[in-house]
Structure formats: C-alpha cells, structure tokens
Design a protein around this motif. Structure first.
Motif, PDB file in Angstrom:
ATOM      1  N   TYR A  68      38.476  47.733  39.539  1.00  0.00           N
ATOM      2  CA  TYR A  68      37.057  47.492  39.260  1.00  0.00           C
ATOM      3  C   TYR A  68      36.680  48.040  37.884  1.00  0.00           C
ATOM      4  CZ  TYR A  68      32.009  47.233  39.855  1.00  0.00           C
ATOM      5  OH  TYR A  68      30.674  46.943  39.688  1.00  0.00           O
ATOM      6  N   LEU A 105      31.983  37.603  40.511  1.00  0.00           N
ATOM      7  CA  LEU A 105      31.824  38.844  41.270  1.00  0.00           C
ATOM      8  C   LEU A 105      31.150  38.561  42.605  1.00  0.00           C
ATOM      9  CD1 LEU A 105      32.283  41.963  40.826  1.00  0.00           C
ATOM     10  CD2 LEU A 105      29.858  42.070  40.216  1.00  0.00           C
ATOM     11  N   SER A 107      28.795  39.096  45.378  1.00  0.00           N
ATOM     12  CA  SER A 107      27.558  39.862  45.552  1.00  0.00           C
ATOM     13  C   SER A 107      27.471  40.391  46.971  1.00  0.00           C
ATOM     14  CB  SER A 107      26.341  38.983  45.243  1.00  0.00           C
ATOM     15  OG  SER A 107      26.206  37.967  46.213  1.00  0.00           O
ATOM     16  N   GLN A 108      26.731  41.473  47.151  1.00  0.00           N
ATOM     17  CA  GLN A 108      26.592  42.080  48.466  1.00  0.00           C
ATOM     18  C   GLN A 108      25.873  41.153  49.442  1.00  0.00           C
ATOM     19  OE1 GLN A 108      28.094  45.008  49.187  1.00  0.00           O
ATOM     20  NE2 GLN A 108      28.866  44.907  47.096  1.00  0.00           N
ATOM     21  N   CYS A 139      40.259  41.174  41.788  1.00  0.00           N
ATOM     22  CA  CYS A 139      39.989  42.574  42.105  1.00  0.00           C
ATOM     23  C   CYS A 139      39.585  42.640  43.574  1.00  0.00           C
ATOM     24  CB  CYS A 139      38.874  43.133  41.219  1.00  0.00           C
ATOM     25  SG  CYS A 139      38.295  44.783  41.702  1.00  0.00           S
ATOM     26  N   GLU A 141      38.922  45.845  45.595  1.00  0.00           N
ATOM     27  CA  GLU A 141      38.849  47.302  45.651  1.00  0.00           C
ATOM     28  C   GLU A 141      37.669  47.715  46.511  1.00  0.00           C
ATOM     29  OE1 GLU A 141      37.985  50.304  42.163  1.00  0.00           O
ATOM     30  OE2 GLU A 141      39.993  49.450  41.907  1.00  0.00           O
ATOM     31  N   GLU A 143      34.564  47.527  48.504  1.00  0.00           N
ATOM     32  CA  GLU A 143      33.519  46.507  48.559  1.00  0.00           C
ATOM     33  C   GLU A 143      33.411  45.726  47.257  1.00  0.00           C
ATOM     34  OE1 GLU A 143      31.577  50.192  46.895  1.00  0.00           O
ATOM     35  OE2 GLU A 143      33.009  49.719  48.493  1.00  0.00           O
ATOM     36  N   ASN A 144      34.172  46.093  46.242  1.00  0.00           N
ATOM     37  CA  ASN A 144      34.141  45.416  44.944  1.00  0.00           C
ATOM     38  C   ASN A 144      35.214  44.329  44.900  1.00  0.00           C
ATOM     39  OD1 ASN A 144      32.082  47.102  43.793  1.00  0.00           O
ATOM     40  ND2 ASN A 144      33.631  48.720  43.609  1.00  0.00           N
ATOM     41  N   ALA A 146      36.314  40.558  43.024  1.00  0.00           N
ATOM     42  CA  ALA A 146      36.071  39.662  41.894  1.00  0.00           C
ATOM     43  C   ALA A 146      37.254  38.735  41.696  1.00  0.00           C
ATOM     44  CB  ALA A 146      35.813  40.459  40.619  1.00  0.00           C
TER      45      ALA A 146
END
Length: 378
Positions: A68, A105, A107-108, A139, A141, A143-144, A146
């Motif tokens: 991240y 990315l 998004s939550q 990526c 990692e 909750e991150n 991408a």
C-alpha cells in the motif's frame, strides 16, 4: 596371453520393475499434454501474448504485488483522479521505470467486494490479448486493495461519444473500435478454455490508447464456464441498465450470448452517438426503441450520428447497423457467435476503407484532369 571378454551389464529385477512404470507415466504425460494442446485446452496460458507489443509484454510480465505504501507513492498520494466506477476511484500513477499506469482503488463503500477483486486479479494474471487491458500488478494488504493497469491515454469510449467531447470520433475510427472490441470479446468467448463471459460490457468499459486502439476493461464480474455449452443461473446483480440481455434479466441464465446482446447495444452507440437509455421529456427511451421506426422508414441519415455530417459510406453504415441488430434478438439462440460478428465487422471496415481509397483516387484524378485542362496563358 589371456584375453578378458567384457560381459554385458545386468540390472537387478527390482530396478527394472521401478523404471518401467516411471517411463510409462512420463510417456502418458507427454501424450496428454500434446492432446490438450491440439484440442486447444491450454489456450488461456499459451496464446496469452498474441498481438501484444513489446511495451505491453514488458508491462504484462510484471504482474507484481505492490504494498500500500508503494501504491501511495505511485499515485503521488492519490493526487489525480482519472475515473470512477463500481469498484472505486481510478488514479493516475507513475512507475519507477517511467511507465504510466492507472490504479483502481477499492473503496470501502464499493458494491464490488473482495470476491470480485480477487476474481479480477486471477483472470488478468492468465488472460492476455492486445484488446484486453493488461494488469501490471495489484495490492492486497488487509483492507487496502488496488489493481494497477496499463494507462489508457484516451480514457473510455463513453467519454469520447459524449456531445461535448473535444475529439469527435470519425466513422472509420468507430468501426475500428468495434472491430477491436469484437476481437477482445471473441478471444474471451472462444480463445479461452473454459470460455469467459464478461457480464458487464458497456462503453465505459472500453478503454482507448493514444492511437485509439480499444481494449476491454473491468473483469470484476466475469464468469468462467466449464464448457462452451454451459449456462449458469446467476442470482447476484450483473450488468448495467440498457445493456442487460432481456433473456438473462427474465431467467437469470447467463451465457456467451448475454455478452453478444451487450455488444449489439454498444455497436448501436457507436453508430448513432446515442446512449443506451436516451433521456426525454417523458422519461428514458431505450436505444432499440428509438432506432426501430427509423430502420422501418429506411432513414439511415437520421440514424447515423449527425456529428459525422454525412462523412460515411451508406452501404457500410447499413451493414454495420444490420450487424448490431443481429446481436439483439430477445432470445439468445437467435444471436450469432462473436466469431461471426467479428468477420462481418472486418468486412464492413474493409468496405469503408476501400470506399475512402476510391474517393481519394477520384479526387486525385480530378485534380490531374483540371490541371491538364487549364489553358496555358503566356
């Protein structure tokens, strides 16, 4: 003088017994691999680099995991937004080697979650074609999450077809985009084993390079089917309003012909310049409802995007429209395969290019005749 006769070497029975099964297994493995190659079962991995440029191959070969922290650095702390979709925002990035990339990315609040993210990564790691957007890396990692793609300088097709677009696509460019898209979709349907159904083909998922080469993006909803004849009942939402196959909407049965319907709508967009759902005073009208009465009247001039100002071959325009309409019957069995559609579109593009060449030659001939006929005044 005694002579020594060299005796032949003998192998113990246990050694021979162990070698024979290993040899047989090795031979069977080789035969199996050869048979699968011949049958095209390894198409996904072995034909993955077809049509890719050296630059694309260098990007494709990375498929690397990013941290991240690296994603933050690549995007300069998410400075430049270049797009947004169901997955999340897309940011412009720069790798250390100078390649520009697009970083999507998660998004939550995304309606597409971890499952779709991982599906997209897995597909793009093995599926490669010149008309499919290449994955550079990813990526994952905590909750991150991408996805890092090759950067497409001319954005998406939907943006290019907007009325206020600064770069209006001409007729030949539109046909080439249609051919490019058909090639990518035909590869997913017929070049991969098992076949892959995109499920959300639309103009915003057709991305364009600096040379207007079209590439299909957004594999987050894709489904791989065990055999070509398979269809699956899908319970979760799939597709975008205006592009959704009416048979799939009614039954939930998804197959390759669901993508064919969406492609037909996309082709209608390219031809007319209209969106799938046309906004009016009394709500929205589907593009097929809008075009049907014009087809019945034979009014091709009112069907083709008026911004083209008549700069197209009429026969070619009718052929393109016929191809589009052949993709959108209400039942899937009435729709052609993408290989047939691709062949028809290539003929259509060849017709347009031949027409342009004839027109160019005619203009040059007229210029020569005008020059020869001009009086020589002294």
């Amino acid at each position: 003088m005694a002579t020594c006769e060299k005796k032949p070497r003998s192998f113990p029975v246990p050694v021979i017994a162990s070698v024979i099964p290993v040899s047989v297994l090795l031979l069977l493995s080789i035969i199996t691999i050869f048979w699968r190659l011949k049958r095209g079962r390894l198409n996904v991995s072995l034909s993955s680099s077809v049509g890719l440029s050296r630059k694309e191959l260098s990007l494709k070969s990375k498929n690397q995991p990013f941290t991240y922290t690296e994603i933050v650095s690549i995007t300069n702390n998410f400075q430049t937004i270049i797009g947004e979709g169901g997955f999340g925002r897309v940011y412009l990035g720069n790798l250390k080697d100078g390649h520009q990339v697009a970083v999507k990315l998660l998004s939550q609040s995304s309606r597409q979650g971890c499952k779709e993210f991982l599906a997209e990564v897995q597909l793009l790691m093995i599926v490669h074609h010149k008309n499919l957007v290449s994955l550079v890396g990813y990526c994952n990692e905590h909750e991150n999450m991408a996805l890092v793609y090759e950067y497409m300088a001319n954005g998406n097709l939907k943006e290019q077809l907007l009325e206020n677009s600064t770069n209006m696509l001409n007729w030949r460019e539109r046909l080439q985009i249609a051919v490019d898209t058909a090639q990518g979709l035909e590869y997913l349907h017929n070049g991969c084993r098992p076949p892959i159904v995109h499920r959300d083909l639309k103009s915003s998922n057709i991305l364009l390079t600096e040379n207007l080469q079209a590439k299909i993006a957004d594999f987050g909803l894709s489904k791989a089917f065990a055999t070509e004849g398979d269809s699956h009942v899908i319970t979760e939402p799939a597709g975008t309003n205006g592009y959704i196959d009416p048979e799939f909407r009614a039954s939930g049965n998804l197959n390759k012909k669901s993508d064919v319907y969406s492609f037909g709508i996309l082709l209608c967009e390219l031809i007319t310049g209209q969106p799938p759902l046309i906004r009016g005073h009394q709500g929205h009208t589907h593009i097929l409802q809008w075009v049907s009465p014009l087809v019945e009247r034979g009014d091709i001039q009112s069907i083709i995007d008026p911004r083209l100002q008549g700069e197209f071959n009429t026969n070619c325009a009718w052929k393109a429209l016929e191809i589009a309409l052949s993709c959108v019957p209400p039942t899937s069995r009435q729709r052609p395969d993408m290989s047939d559609i691709l062949g028809e579109l290539k003929e259509c593009l060849a017709m347009e290019m031949s027409s342009k060449m004839s027109m160019h030659d005619s203009v040059e001939m007229n210029l020569v005749l005008d020059t020869d006929m001009t009086p020589n005044l002294r």
